[in-house]
Design a protein around this motif. Structure first.
Motif, PDB file in Angstrom:
ATOM      1  N   UNK A 188       0.845  -1.195   0.000  1.00 12.29           N
ATOM      2  CA  UNK A 188       0.000   0.000   0.000  1.00 12.29           C
ATOM      3  C   UNK A 188       0.878   1.240   0.000  1.00 12.29           C
ATOM      4  N   UNK A 189       0.453   2.252  -0.753  1.00 10.60           N
ATOM      5  CA  UNK A 189       1.098   3.566  -0.743  1.00 10.60           C
ATOM      6  C   UNK A 189       0.020   4.611  -0.499  1.00 10.60           C
ATOM      7  N   UNK A 190       0.332   5.614   0.294  1.00  9.74           N
ATOM      8  CA  UNK A 190      -0.644   6.648   0.657  1.00  9.74           C
ATOM      9  C   UNK A 190      -0.247   7.985   0.042  1.00  9.74           C
ATOM     10  N   UNK A 191      -1.229   8.639  -0.585  1.00 13.60           N
ATOM     11  CA  UNK A 191      -1.049   9.983  -1.132  1.00 13.60           C
ATOM     12  C   UNK A 191      -2.246  10.819  -0.700  1.00 13.60           C
ATOM     13  N   UNK A 192      -2.023  11.717   0.256  1.00 12.87           N
ATOM     14  CA  UNK A 192      -3.144  12.505   0.770  1.00 12.87           C
ATOM     15  C   UNK A 192      -4.170  11.610   1.423  1.00 12.87           C
ATOM     16  N   UNK A 193      -5.395  11.666   0.932  1.00 12.53           N
ATOM     17  CA  UNK A 193      -6.471  10.828   1.451  1.00 12.53           C
ATOM     18  C   UNK A 193      -6.798   9.682   0.492  1.00 12.53           C
ATOM     19  N   UNK A 194      -5.808   9.263  -0.259  1.00 15.51           N
ATOM     20  CA  UNK A 194      -5.986   8.169  -1.212  1.00 15.51           C
ATOM     21  C   UNK A 194      -4.970   7.069  -0.927  1.00 15.51           C
ATOM     22  N   UNK A 195      -5.447   5.822  -0.940  1.00 14.01           N
ATOM     23  CA  UNK A 195      -4.579   4.657  -0.785  1.00 14.01           C
ATOM     24  C   UNK A 195      -4.467   3.946  -2.132  1.00 14.01           C
ATOM     25  N   UNK A 196      -3.259   3.641  -2.548  1.00  9.84           N
ATOM     26  CA  UNK A 196      -3.011   2.860  -3.763  1.00  9.84           C
ATOM     27  C   UNK A 196      -2.555   1.471  -3.352  1.00  9.84           C
ATOM     28  N   UNK A 197      -3.391   0.485  -3.672  1.00  9.54           N
ATOM     29  CA  UNK A 197      -3.078  -0.910  -3.342  1.00  9.54           C
ATOM     30  C   UNK A 197      -2.525  -1.583  -4.602  1.00  9.54           C
ATOM     31  N   UNK A 198      -1.330  -2.132  -4.486  1.00 13.21           N
ATOM     32  CA  UNK A 198      -0.687  -2.814  -5.612  1.00 13.21           C
ATOM     33  C   UNK A 198      -0.996  -4.298  -5.508  1.00 13.21           C
ATOM     34  N   UNK A 202      -1.414  -4.453 -10.754  1.00 13.75           N
ATOM     35  CA  UNK A 202      -2.380  -3.384 -10.942  1.00 13.75           C
ATOM     36  C   UNK A 202      -2.368  -2.449  -9.727  1.00 13.75           C
ATOM     37  N   UNK A 203      -2.758  -1.214  -9.974  1.00 17.59           N
ATOM     38  CA  UNK A 203      -2.894  -0.231  -8.901  1.00 17.59           C
ATOM     39  C   UNK A 203      -4.385   0.004  -8.664  1.00 17.59           C
ATOM     40  N   UNK A 204      -4.818  -0.294  -7.465  1.00 22.80           N
ATOM     41  CA  UNK A 204      -6.230  -0.130  -7.105  1.00 22.80           C
ATOM     42  C   UNK A 204      -6.336   1.063  -6.150  1.00 22.80           C
ATOM     43  N   UNK A 205      -6.870   2.198  -6.622  1.00 19.56           N
ATOM     44  CA  UNK A 205      -6.963   3.382  -5.759  1.00 19.56           C
ATOM     45  C   UNK A 205      -8.197   3.309  -4.845  1.00 19.56           C
ATOM     46  N   UNK A 206      -7.990   3.672  -3.604  1.00 20.79           N
ATOM     47  CA  UNK A 206      -9.076   3.751  -2.626  1.00 20.79           C
ATOM     48  C   UNK A 206      -9.097   5.179  -2.089  1.00 20.79           C
ATOM     49  N   UNK A 207     -10.126   5.916  -2.464  1.00 22.55           N
ATOM     50  CA  UNK A 207     -10.236   7.306  -2.030  1.00 22.55           C
ATOM     51  C   UNK A 207     -11.028   7.381  -0.725  1.00 22.55           C
ATOM     52  N   UNK A 208     -10.423   7.982   0.294  1.00 21.30           N
ATOM     53  CA  UNK A 208     -11.096   8.135   1.585  1.00 21.30           C
ATOM     54  C   UNK A 208     -11.827   9.463   1.549  1.00 21.30           C
TER      55      UNK A 208
END
Length: 273
Positions: A188-198, A202-208
């Motif tokens: 998992x990588x975090x950018x702001x309020x978004x999590x990118x799950x590898x 594939x990259x699956x973005x999860x927006x909080x």
């Protein structure tokens, strides 16, 4: 003997006549009249509150249950409230006048005052004044808490108030979900309020989003915690601990919710959405 008779005549007050008790029909008509006037004065607030609770049940559905819980508190203390005759207080009318005036200011006054929760404060003052005017200060010893509970938790919180804490709670939920998903083996990588799950290249973005901040869940947990503390515990420090526990509990469960959505997204993003 004459002196004794004179002493008894002077020292013994005349027997008190029993107070006239209104008939059940008169009492019912009086209560119905007060409720009708109350509903007429605060219809805009009550209608908006009910509509929010019905249309957004996942967020504010619990507000429809709060009046019944407050009524249950009154029922539990009914013997103490009615242990002595109720003594109406004229002071209650002052609270009623001030509550109606404040509500009118928030409804018809400058834009800065036109706020849902500020209107709710006027409704709460009016309810307090009505109960005080009818029941008096002695009964208010047991009635103040149900009134406070009703006013504090039966109204929705406007977005303007929610925004004060929502942003911080979003960040906590994002960081907590990142730590939790990483602990169970996800990349998992975090950018702001978004999590990118590898996952599988594939990259699956999860927006909080703001709706995932957990603020509304926190309000519901506070309502539940306060009710349990009031009826279930006797010591003040235990009550305080239970109420304060609502904060970490709501935050932790919200983190689990975000983690669950992230895990589901790795299997089917449409299903998670």
């Amino acid at each position: 003997h004459g002196r004794i008779g004179m002493s008894e005549a002077i020292g013994s007050p005349p027997p008190l006549k029993p107070l006239h008790q209104p008939s059940p029909v008169a009492t019912g008509l009086a209560v119905a009249t007060v409720l009708a006037i109350f509903t007429f004065l605060f219809w805009t607030f009550l209608e908006r509150q009910f509509r929010f609770a019905v249309e957004y049940q996942a967020d504010w559905g619990h507000t429809l249950v709060i009046p019944f819980i407050a009524g249950w508190f009154v029922w539990l203390n009914r013997e103490k409230i009615l242990a002595e005759p109720l003594r109406p207080s004229v002071t209650g009318l002052l609270f009623v006048v001030f509550g109606v005036a404040w509500f009118s200011l928030c409804s018809l006054g400058p834009v800065i005052f036109r706020h849902h929760n500020l209107m709710g404060a006027g409704v709460g003052l009016t309810i307090f004044g009505l109960v005080l005017a009818i029941c008096g200060w002695r009964a208010m010893k047991w009635l103040w808490f149900p009134i406070f509970y009703l006013v504090a938790f039966s109204q929705t919180i406007s977005d303007r108030f929610l925004e004060l804490l929502t942003f911080e709670l979003q960040g906590i939920a994002t960081i907590g979900a990142e730590v939790g998903l990483s602990a169970i083996g996800y990349d998992v990588a975090r950018t702001g309020h978004t999590l990118d799950i590898y996952e599988n290249g594939q990259i699956i973005p999860i927006n909080i989003a703001e709706a995932c901040s957990g603020m509304r869940m926190l309000v519901a947990f506070l309502a539940l915690g306060v009710a349990m503390a009031y009826r279930g515990l006797d010591n003040f420090w235990l009550r305080t601990v239970l109420v304060l526990a609502a904060f970490p509990t709501a935050i932790f469960i919200n983190i689990l919710r975000v983690m669950t959505l992230g895990i589901l997204a790795t299997y089917d993003t449409d299903f998670a959405a």
